[in-house]
Write a protein that holds these residues in place. Structure first.
Motif, PDB file in Angstrom:
ATOM      1  N   ARG A   1       0.835  -1.195   0.000  1.00 45.76           N
ATOM      2  CA  ARG A   1       0.000   0.000   0.000  1.00 45.76           C
ATOM      3  C   ARG A   1       0.874   1.250   0.000  1.00 45.76           C
ATOM      4  NH1 ARG A   1      -4.633  -1.922  -1.897  1.00 45.76           N
ATOM      5  NH2 ARG A   1      -5.164  -3.860  -0.822  1.00 45.76           N
ATOM      6  N   THR A   2       0.303   2.357  -0.472  1.00 43.92           N
ATOM      7  CA  THR A   2       1.045   3.613  -0.525  1.00 43.92           C
ATOM      8  C   THR A   2       0.315   4.649   0.308  1.00 43.92           C
ATOM      9  OG1 THR A   2       1.873   3.098  -2.738  1.00 43.92           O
ATOM     10  CG2 THR A   2       2.007   5.391  -2.025  1.00 43.92           C
ATOM     11  N   VAL A   3       1.039   5.168   1.301  1.00 42.70           N
ATOM     12  CA  VAL A   3       0.471   6.079   2.291  1.00 42.70           C
ATOM     13  C   VAL A   3       1.241   7.391   2.253  1.00 42.70           C
ATOM     14  CG1 VAL A   3       0.009   6.438   4.754  1.00 42.70           C
ATOM     15  CG2 VAL A   3      -0.209   4.137   3.748  1.00 42.70           C
ATOM     16  N   LEU A   4       0.530   8.502   2.291  1.00 46.03           N
ATOM     17  CA  LEU A   4       1.140   9.831   2.348  1.00 46.03           C
ATOM     18  C   LEU A   4       0.875  10.427   3.725  1.00 46.03           C
ATOM     19  CD1 LEU A   4       2.641  11.981   0.597  1.00 46.03           C
ATOM     20  CD2 LEU A   4       0.384  12.960   0.121  1.00 46.03           C
ATOM     21  N   VAL A   5       1.927  10.921   4.359  1.00 46.37           N
ATOM     22  CA  VAL A   5       1.832  11.482   5.707  1.00 46.37           C
ATOM     23  C   VAL A   5       2.040  12.996   5.648  1.00 46.37           C
ATOM     24  CG1 VAL A   5       2.776  11.433   8.053  1.00 46.37           C
ATOM     25  CG2 VAL A   5       2.720   9.327   6.678  1.00 46.37           C
ATOM     26  N   ASP A   6       1.134  13.732   6.256  1.00 44.62           N
ATOM     27  CA  ASP A   6       1.225  15.178   6.454  1.00 44.62           C
ATOM     28  C   ASP A   6       1.635  15.940   5.183  1.00 44.62           C
ATOM     29  OD1 ASP A   6       0.392  14.919   9.041  1.00 44.62           O
ATOM     30  OD2 ASP A   6       2.212  15.677   9.960  1.00 44.62           O
ATOM     31  N   PRO A   7       0.771  15.942   4.177  1.00 42.27           N
ATOM     32  CA  PRO A   7       1.115  16.639   2.928  1.00 42.27           C
ATOM     33  C   PRO A   7       1.198  18.153   3.109  1.00 42.27           C
ATOM     34  CG  PRO A   7      -1.162  15.866   2.881  1.00 42.27           C
ATOM     35  CD  PRO A   7      -0.546  15.279   4.110  1.00 42.27           C
ATOM     36  N   TYR A   8       2.335  18.694   2.702  1.00 41.27           N
ATOM     37  CA  TYR A   8       2.633  20.133   2.808  1.00 41.27           C
ATOM     38  C   TYR A   8       3.201  20.542   1.457  1.00 41.27           C
ATOM     39  CZ  TYR A   8       5.149  24.322   4.582  1.00 41.27           C
ATOM     40  OH  TYR A   8       5.643  25.590   4.803  1.00 41.27           O
ATOM     41  N   PHE A   9       2.379  21.199   0.639  1.00 43.92           N
ATOM     42  CA  PHE A   9       2.718  21.425  -0.760  1.00 43.92           C
ATOM     43  C   PHE A   9       3.006  22.896  -1.088  1.00 43.92           C
ATOM     44  CE2 PHE A   9      -0.026  17.526  -2.152  1.00 43.92           C
ATOM     45  CZ  PHE A   9       0.966  16.674  -1.695  1.00 43.92           C
ATOM     46  N   ALA A  10       3.027  23.774  -0.122  1.00 47.47           N
ATOM     47  CA  ALA A  10       3.193  25.207  -0.388  1.00 47.47           C
ATOM     48  C   ALA A  10       4.491  25.489  -1.149  1.00 47.47           C
ATOM     49  CB  ALA A  10       3.204  25.979   0.920  1.00 47.47           C
ATOM     50  N   PRO A  11       4.451  26.373  -2.146  1.00 48.53           N
ATOM     51  CA  PRO A  11       5.682  26.765  -2.829  1.00 48.53           C
ATOM     52  C   PRO A  11       6.633  27.516  -1.885  1.00 48.53           C
ATOM     53  CG  PRO A  11       3.742  27.374  -4.117  1.00 48.53           C
ATOM     54  CD  PRO A  11       3.255  26.965  -2.760  1.00 48.53           C
ATOM     55  N   LYS A  12       7.890  27.511  -2.236  1.00 50.16           N
ATOM     56  CA  LYS A  12       8.915  28.211  -1.461  1.00 50.16           C
ATOM     57  C   LYS A  12       8.514  29.669  -1.230  1.00 50.16           C
ATOM     58  CE  LYS A  12      13.839  29.471  -1.681  1.00 50.16           C
ATOM     59  NZ  LYS A  12      15.080  29.360  -2.497  1.00 50.16           N
ATOM     60  N   HIS A  13       8.649  30.105   0.032  1.00 52.93           N
ATOM     61  CA  HIS A  13       8.446  31.500   0.452  1.00 52.93           C
ATOM     62  C   HIS A  13       7.024  32.007   0.229  1.00 52.93           C
ATOM     63  CE1 HIS A  13      13.055  32.459   0.120  1.00 52.93           C
ATOM     64  NE2 HIS A  13      12.765  31.683   1.155  1.00 52.93           N
ATOM     65  N   SER A  14       6.047  31.089   0.168  1.00 57.54           N
ATOM     66  CA  SER A  14       4.665  31.512  -0.064  1.00 57.54           C
ATOM     67  C   SER A  14       3.876  31.706   1.231  1.00 57.54           C
ATOM     68  CB  SER A  14       3.944  30.491  -0.944  1.00 57.54           C
ATOM     69  OG  SER A  14       3.834  29.237  -0.282  1.00 57.54           O
ATOM     70  N   GLN A  15       4.473  31.353   2.385  1.00 54.77           N
ATOM     71  CA  GLN A  15       3.794  31.460   3.663  1.00 54.77           C
ATOM     72  C   GLN A  15       4.567  32.371   4.612  1.00 54.77           C
ATOM     73  OE1 GLN A  15       3.440  27.321   4.887  1.00 54.77           O
ATOM     74  NE2 GLN A  15       1.419  27.179   3.988  1.00 54.77           N
ATOM     75  N   PRO A  16       3.909  32.903   5.621  1.00 56.92           N
ATOM     76  CA  PRO A  16       4.596  33.822   6.537  1.00 56.92           C
ATOM     77  C   PRO A  16       5.714  33.148   7.327  1.00 56.92           C
ATOM     78  CG  PRO A  16       2.211  33.993   6.768  1.00 56.92           C
ATOM     79  CD  PRO A  16       2.475  32.783   5.925  1.00 56.92           C
ATOM     80  N   SER A  17       6.606  33.980   7.828  1.00 62.71           N
ATOM     81  CA  SER A  17       7.668  33.532   8.714  1.00 62.71           C
ATOM     82  C   SER A  17       7.100  33.104  10.060  1.00 62.71           C
ATOM     83  CB  SER A  17       8.667  34.673   8.914  1.00 62.71           C
ATOM     84  OG  SER A  17       9.550  34.398   9.974  1.00 62.71           O
ATOM     85  N   PHE A  18       7.754  32.127  10.699  1.00 66.93           N
ATOM     86  CA  PHE A  18       7.443  31.765  12.081  1.00 66.93           C
ATOM     87  C   PHE A  18       8.355  32.491  13.067  1.00 66.93           C
ATOM     88  CE2 PHE A  18       5.984  27.338  10.521  1.00 66.93           C
ATOM     89  CZ  PHE A  18       4.694  27.797  10.324  1.00 66.93           C
ATOM     90  N   ALA A  19       9.572  32.817  12.626  1.00 73.33           N
ATOM     91  CA  ALA A  19      10.577  33.353  13.550  1.00 73.33           C
ATOM     92  C   ALA A  19      11.163  34.683  13.118  1.00 73.33           C
ATOM     93  CB  ALA A  19      11.701  32.332  13.724  1.00 73.33           C
ATOM     94  N   GLY A  20      10.634  35.283  12.057  1.00 72.29           N
ATOM     95  CA  GLY A  20      11.139  36.561  11.608  1.00 72.29           C
ATOM     96  C   GLY A  20      12.411  36.492  10.787  1.00 72.29           C
ATOM     97  N   ARG A  21      12.794  35.276  10.365  1.00 73.48           N
ATOM     98  CA  ARG A  21      14.035  35.121   9.596  1.00 73.48           C
ATOM     99  C   ARG A  21      13.796  35.050   8.098  1.00 73.48           C
ATOM    100  NH1 ARG A  21      14.942  30.859  13.624  1.00 73.48           N
ATOM    101  NH2 ARG A  21      16.197  31.713  15.331  1.00 73.48           N
ATOM    102  N   SER A  22      12.693  34.384   7.692  1.00 75.63           N
ATOM    103  CA  SER A  22      12.443  34.164   6.269  1.00 75.63           C
ATOM    104  C   SER A  22      11.005  33.732   6.089  1.00 75.63           C
ATOM    105  CB  SER A  22      13.370  33.067   5.729  1.00 75.63           C
ATOM    106  OG  SER A  22      12.996  32.666   4.421  1.00 75.63           O
ATOM    107  N   PRO A  23      10.396  34.063   4.942  1.00 77.15           N
ATOM    108  CA  PRO A  23       9.117  33.413   4.628  1.00 77.15           C
ATOM    109  C   PRO A  23       9.315  31.902   4.530  1.00 77.15           C
ATOM    110  CG  PRO A  23       9.529  35.270   3.154  1.00 77.15           C
ATOM    111  CD  PRO A  23      10.810  35.023   3.903  1.00 77.15           C
ATOM    112  N   ASN A  24       8.241  31.177   4.736  1.00 75.58           N
ATOM    113  CA  ASN A  24       8.268  29.710   4.674  1.00 75.58           C
ATOM    114  C   ASN A  24       7.487  29.202   3.468  1.00 75.58           C
ATOM    115  OD1 ASN A  24       9.746  28.926   7.104  1.00 75.58           O
ATOM    116  ND2 ASN A  24       8.080  29.947   8.211  1.00 75.58           N
ATOM    117  N   PRO A  25       7.752  27.958   3.071  1.00 80.32           N
ATOM    118  CA  PRO A  25       8.879  27.114   3.444  1.00 80.32           C
ATOM    119  C   PRO A  25      10.184  27.637   2.851  1.00 80.32           C
ATOM    120  CG  PRO A  25       7.607  26.081   1.702  1.00 80.32           C
ATOM    121  CD  PRO A  25       6.841  27.299   2.101  1.00 80.32           C
ATOM    122  N   LEU A  26      11.289  27.169   3.380  1.00 77.81           N
ATOM    123  CA  LEU A  26      12.596  27.666   2.956  1.00 77.81           C
ATOM    124  C   LEU A  26      13.039  27.096   1.622  1.00 77.81           C
ATOM    125  CD1 LEU A  26      14.517  27.383   6.359  1.00 77.81           C
ATOM    126  CD2 LEU A  26      13.237  29.341   5.453  1.00 77.81           C
TER     127      LEU A  26
END
Length: 258
Positions: free
Chosen positions: A18-43
């Motif tokens: 069987r094929t299982v996918l865990v916690d799909p996170y597909f956002a393009p690079k730098h398309s989401q806000p920073s968590f720590a003030g260093r860079s937009p996410n994902p890196l």
């Protein structure tokens, strides 16, 4: 079995046919806000296209609804007919996104020869949990396959250590980037990951959730150096790159004397 690290916590498992996918996170690079003030996410970008990631997927696991574990892009692109296993309390929001087969993992779910068992986790300790909320890990077993304990977004605290000792999983997947939230550790750091290796002397530990988010404080090389300094060989602690496929057989689960 095969385990492919996609990015961050996202894994693709080929397990017992069987094929299982865990916690799909597909956002393009730098398309989401920073968590720590260093860079937009994902890196970083995804290492392969979404169509390739989703190819053959029969079941999706969503451990919790933080945006780096099941983001809006994944909610849109994951086929709505696929069965989803989630933690209790998240099923209504997932169904609201259009998914039609959503099952909360309250204890044990058996699906197509696979057995999923809910495991508790703590996304930090103390007051930070008010921000982090509930999370879950899971154990996965099937006839003829190595047992897996996917710890998820948790620090190493007594229930996790006790579970490892009690169940002796063949494979342990940790989140090991030493991410902090308002000064508090919310997933495992190098010291805790090394402690998992020491507690689980016969297990293969696979460290993931690294080099993808700006609130992480260690990278793959940091973890490797720390482990080597404590006598943990690369054969016992795997630290895959994004996109890397690990093909694991019985010879990988014979403990430190192998």
């Amino acid at each position: 079995m095969k385990l492919q690290l996609i990015r961050n916590a996202t894994l693709k498992l080929d397990y017992a046919g069987r094929t299982v996918l865990v916690d799909p996170y597909f956002a393009p690079k730098h398309s989401q806000p920073s968590f720590a003030g260093r860079s937009p996410n994902p890196l970083v970008e995804l290492p392969l296209g979404v169509d390739e990631i989703l190819a053959g997927v029969e079941l999706v696991i969503v451990s919790h609804l933080h945006e780096d574990h099941f983001d809006e892009v994944a909610m849109e692109l994951v086929p709505k007919h696929l069965p989803i296993i989630c933690q209790p309390g998240d099923e209504a929001e997932i169904r609201k996104a259009g998914f039609t087969q959503v099952s909360p993992l309250t204890d044990i779910i058996r699906w197509q020869g696979l057995t999923f068992t809910r495991r508790e986790g703590s996304h930090g300790l103390g007051p930070v949990l008010e921000d982090m909320g509930a999370v879950m890990g899971f154990s996965l077993e099937a006839a003829g396959e190595p047992s897996i304990y996917w710890a998820g977004d948790t620090v190493l605290y007594p229930p996790v250590a006790d579970l490892i000792r009690a169940t002796s999983p063949d494979i342990i997947v940790t989140h090991s980037c030493a991410a902090f939230w308002n000064g508090d550790l919310i997933v495992m750091d190098a010291e805790e990951t090394i402690a998992v290796c020491e507690i689980a002397a016969s297990s293969l530990v696979i460290a993931t959730h690294m080099e993808a988010l700006d609130h992480a404080t260690i990278g793959r090389e940091d973890l490797r150096r720390a482990a080597e300094s404590r006598g943990i060989p690369a054969s016992r602690l795997l630290i895959p790159a994004d996109g890397e496929v690990l093909a694991l057989g019985a010879a990988d689960f014979r403990g430190p004397s192998a």
